[in-house]
Scaffold this motif. Structure first.
Motif, PDB file in Angstrom:
ATOM      1  N   ALA A  22       0.852  -1.184   0.000  1.00  0.00           N
ATOM      2  CA  ALA A  22       0.000   0.000   0.000  1.00  0.00           C
ATOM      3  C   ALA A  22       0.891   1.239   0.000  1.00  0.00           C
ATOM      4  N   VAL A  23       0.457   2.241  -0.722  1.00  0.00           N
ATOM      5  CA  VAL A  23       1.133   3.538  -0.658  1.00  0.00           C
ATOM      6  C   VAL A  23       0.084   4.616  -0.419  1.00  0.00           C
ATOM      7  N   LEU A  24       0.518   5.673   0.245  1.00  0.00           N
ATOM      8  CA  LEU A  24      -0.322   6.850   0.444  1.00  0.00           C
ATOM      9  C   LEU A  24       0.176   7.917  -0.530  1.00  0.00           C
ATOM     10  N   ILE A  25      -0.755   8.528  -1.273  1.00  0.00           N
ATOM     11  CA  ILE A  25      -0.378   9.552  -2.245  1.00  0.00           C
ATOM     12  C   ILE A  25      -0.945  10.898  -1.813  1.00  0.00           C
ATOM     13  N   GLU A  26      -0.066  11.871  -1.716  1.00  0.00           N
ATOM     14  CA  GLU A  26      -0.485  13.234  -1.376  1.00  0.00           C
ATOM     15  C   GLU A  26       0.257  14.205  -2.283  1.00  0.00           C
ATOM     16  N   ARG A  27      -0.187  15.431  -2.274  1.00  0.00           N
ATOM     17  CA  ARG A  27       0.521  16.449  -3.031  1.00  0.00           C
ATOM     18  C   ARG A  27       1.864  16.734  -2.351  1.00  0.00           C
ATOM     19  N   SER A  28       2.916  16.815  -3.136  1.00  0.00           N
ATOM     20  CA  SER A  28       4.244  17.065  -2.590  1.00  0.00           C
ATOM     21  C   SER A  28       4.356  18.503  -2.100  1.00  0.00           C
TER      22      SER A  28
ATOM     23  N   ILE B  75      -9.755   5.541  -2.213  1.00  0.00           N
ATOM     24  CA  ILE B  75      -9.095   4.231  -2.114  1.00  0.00           C
ATOM     25  C   ILE B  75      -9.071   3.615  -3.510  1.00  0.00           C
ATOM     26  N   ILE B  76      -7.896   3.242  -3.985  1.00  0.00           N
ATOM     27  CA  ILE B  76      -7.802   2.528  -5.262  1.00  0.00           C
ATOM     28  C   ILE B  76      -7.187   1.163  -4.983  1.00  0.00           C
ATOM     29  N   VAL B  77      -7.929   0.112  -5.267  1.00  0.00           N
ATOM     30  CA  VAL B  77      -7.428  -1.253  -5.073  1.00  0.00           C
ATOM     31  C   VAL B  77      -7.096  -1.839  -6.440  1.00  0.00           C
ATOM     32  N   CYS B  78      -5.822  -2.194  -6.639  1.00  0.00           N
ATOM     33  CA  CYS B  78      -5.375  -2.738  -7.916  1.00  0.00           C
ATOM     34  C   CYS B  78      -5.211  -4.242  -7.761  1.00  0.00           C
ATOM     35  N   THR B  79      -6.109  -5.003  -8.366  1.00  0.00           N
ATOM     36  CA  THR B  79      -6.067  -6.460  -8.198  1.00  0.00           C
ATOM     37  C   THR B  79      -6.802  -7.162  -9.329  1.00  0.00           C
ATOM     38  N   VAL B  80      -6.417  -8.407  -9.589  1.00  0.00           N
ATOM     39  CA  VAL B  80      -7.218  -9.269 -10.471  1.00  0.00           C
ATOM     40  C   VAL B  80      -7.912 -10.361  -9.661  1.00  0.00           C
ATOM     41  N   ALA B  91     -14.523  -0.975  -1.521  1.00  0.00           N
ATOM     42  CA  ALA B  91     -15.613  -0.752  -0.560  1.00  0.00           C
ATOM     43  C   ALA B  91     -15.404  -1.607   0.694  1.00  0.00           C
ATOM     44  N   THR B  92     -14.905  -2.821   0.483  1.00  0.00           N
ATOM     45  CA  THR B  92     -14.634  -3.708   1.628  1.00  0.00           C
ATOM     46  C   THR B  92     -13.519  -3.139   2.497  1.00  0.00           C
ATOM     47  N   VAL B  93     -12.471  -2.632   1.846  1.00  0.00           N
ATOM     48  CA  VAL B  93     -11.350  -2.029   2.578  1.00  0.00           C
ATOM     49  C   VAL B  93     -11.837  -0.790   3.341  1.00  0.00           C
ATOM     50  N   GLN B  94     -12.698  -0.020   2.693  1.00  0.00           N
ATOM     51  CA  GLN B  94     -13.231   1.179   3.353  1.00  0.00           C
ATOM     52  C   GLN B  94     -13.939   0.824   4.647  1.00  0.00           C
ATOM     53  N   ARG B  95     -14.769  -0.248   4.578  1.00  0.00           N
ATOM     54  CA  ARG B  95     -15.507  -0.694   5.767  1.00  0.00           C
ATOM     55  C   ARG B  95     -14.544  -1.203   6.839  1.00  0.00           C
ATOM     56  N   LYS B  96     -13.603  -2.058   6.435  1.00  0.00           N
ATOM     57  CA  LYS B  96     -12.721  -2.690   7.425  1.00  0.00           C
ATOM     58  C   LYS B  96     -11.815  -1.678   8.130  1.00  0.00           C
ATOM     59  N   LEU B  97     -11.429  -0.615   7.416  1.00  0.00           N
ATOM     60  CA  LEU B  97     -10.519   0.368   8.013  1.00  0.00           C
ATOM     61  C   LEU B  97     -11.234   1.611   8.532  1.00  0.00           C
ATOM     62  N   GLY B  98     -12.540   1.692   8.262  1.00  0.00           N
ATOM     63  CA  GLY B  98     -13.278   2.867   8.716  1.00  0.00           C
ATOM     64  C   GLY B  98     -12.854   4.147   8.011  1.00  0.00           C
ATOM     65  N   LEU B  99     -12.603   4.034   6.704  1.00  0.00           N
ATOM     66  CA  LEU B  99     -12.172   5.211   5.918  1.00  0.00           C
ATOM     67  C   LEU B  99     -13.437   5.943   5.470  1.00  0.00           C
ATOM     68  N   THR B 100     -14.143   6.525   6.443  1.00  0.00           N
ATOM     69  CA  THR B 100     -15.527   6.945   6.218  1.00  0.00           C
ATOM     70  C   THR B 100     -15.687   8.139   5.285  1.00  0.00           C
ATOM     71  N   ASN B 101     -14.604   8.878   5.044  1.00  0.00           N
ATOM     72  CA  ASN B 101     -14.713  10.029   4.132  1.00  0.00           C
ATOM     73  C   ASN B 101     -14.207   9.721   2.725  1.00  0.00           C
ATOM     74  N   ALA B 102     -13.908   8.451   2.463  1.00  0.00           N
ATOM     75  CA  ALA B 102     -13.306   8.099   1.173  1.00  0.00           C
ATOM     76  C   ALA B 102     -14.320   7.529   0.188  1.00  0.00           C
ATOM     77  N   TRP B 103     -14.106   7.824  -1.095  1.00  0.00           N
ATOM     78  CA  TRP B 103     -14.736   7.068  -2.168  1.00  0.00           C
ATOM     79  C   TRP B 103     -13.646   6.166  -2.739  1.00  0.00           C
ATOM     80  N   GLY B 104     -13.984   5.355  -3.719  1.00  0.00           N
ATOM     81  CA  GLY B 104     -12.919   4.506  -4.249  1.00  0.00           C
ATOM     82  C   GLY B 104     -13.431   3.477  -5.226  1.00  0.00           C
ATOM     83  N   PHE B 105     -12.498   2.737  -5.769  1.00  0.00           N
ATOM     84  CA  PHE B 105     -12.845   1.761  -6.814  1.00  0.00           C
ATOM     85  C   PHE B 105     -11.720   0.749  -6.970  1.00  0.00           C
TER      86      PHE B 105
END
Lengths: 188, 129
Positions: A22-28, B75-80, B91-105
């Protein structure tokens, strides 16, 4: 990845492993570090060389697809290997040229870990000595999208990435999808 | 300003499978695997799903940066190998980590997933939206 590996297929079962990064991406806060450039490519003609047959809308799961073992990754290894050797080396050389980089500007090549010979070909093409190439395929195999962030994480943990270091990321995979990213390391 | 990697972490499952594990199962050998690929051993996740690899790594990133789960925007999850066909593993990661202000795909680009994801995340961050 192991969830789609056929334990009877000697051409794929041995190649892959499970792992994630996992990486965290922010503005530099400093314009001299961060993601500097990227070249990403795709060629859908490669789709017939590395794929999973069933389970999508083209061939939904059925008793038959399960009996035929069509829910596993299938790879034409020789074809993918030949495309990867050329594709990953070419795109890595291309991003160096585009950014006027020489081997001296690059501290690390962090390549996708699919095969040592593909990695060696890429490093040679970039004119990099082997000690500038991150390798951990020996311990994890190919974890697909996991390889590069796992490599970056291990380099960082080992104190081998310094602020401002020039890093080239390179990968090649199913699709085909491939590419290279040039970054200046921005963690202190 | 360019996008930047500000935390990095990884997680691999505990169970190690050396090349010798395969020798009595399929027609292969430790020597063949080493010389053709460079692989000596790999990890297999015996119980769990892809999100179980992501969550510990992502948690370490939050700790490294000293931020809370609510600070994450996307949150961007890169997987096959997503946990499910849908909903997304993001969405699963969002729930498990409580990233309540995030969207993602989820992003599907196989072995190039990380590069495609890094490019996408960087573009989002640089857009400022």
């Amino acid at each position: 990845m192991s969830s789609i590996l056929n334990p009877e297929d000697r051409t794929t079962y041995i190649l892959f492993g499970d792992g994630g990064g996992a990486v965290l991406i922010e503005r530099s806060e400093d314009e001299n570090v961060g993601i500097m450039d990227s070249i990403l490519k795709m060629d859908g003609n490669g789709g017939s060389s590395l794929y999973m047959t069933a389970g999508g809308s083209a061939k939904p799961a059925s008793h038959e697809t399960v009996d035929n073992k069509e829910h596993y990754a299938v790879q034409d290894g020789q074809t993918v290997f030949k495309s990867a050797v050329v594709g990953m080396a070419d795109v890595s050389a291309e991003i160096m040229e585009k950014n006027h980089l020489t081997a001296d500007d690059i501290t690390w090549l962090v390549p996708h870990q699919a095969n040592l010979r593909i990695i060696d070909a890429t490093a040679r093409r970039m004119g990099l000595s082997p000690e500038k190439v991150m390798i951990n395929i020996d311990r994890y195999g190919n974890t697909t999208a996991g390889t590069i962030p796992i490599c970056l994480s291990e380099l960082w943990q080992q104190g081998k990435l310094k602020y401002g270091d020039g890093v080239i990321l390179a990968s090649f995979g199913a699709g085909y999808t491939w590419g290279s990213i040039y970054l200046r390391w921005g963690m202190k | 300003m360019p996008a930047n990697i500000t935390a990095v972490a990884h997680y691999v499952p505990e169970d190690v499978f050396p090349n010798s594990y395969f020798e009595d199962k399929i027609d292969t050998s430790d020597e063949w695997i080493r010389t053709r690929t460079g692989i000596v051993e790999r990890r297999f996740l015996l119980n769990g799903a892809t999100s179980d690899l992501i969550v510990p790594a992502a948690k370490k990133c939050l700790e490294q940066r000293g931020i809370s789960p609510q600070d994450i925007d996307c949150i961007i999850v890169c997987t096959v190998t997503p946990d499910n066909m849908f909903p997304s593993t993001a969405a699963t990661v969002q729930r498990k980590l409580g990233l309540t202000n995030a969207w993602g795909f989820d992003l599907s680009a196989a072995c190039s997933g990380f590069l495609y994801g890094l490019m996408t995340a960087s573009s989002l961050v640089e857009s400022g939206r």
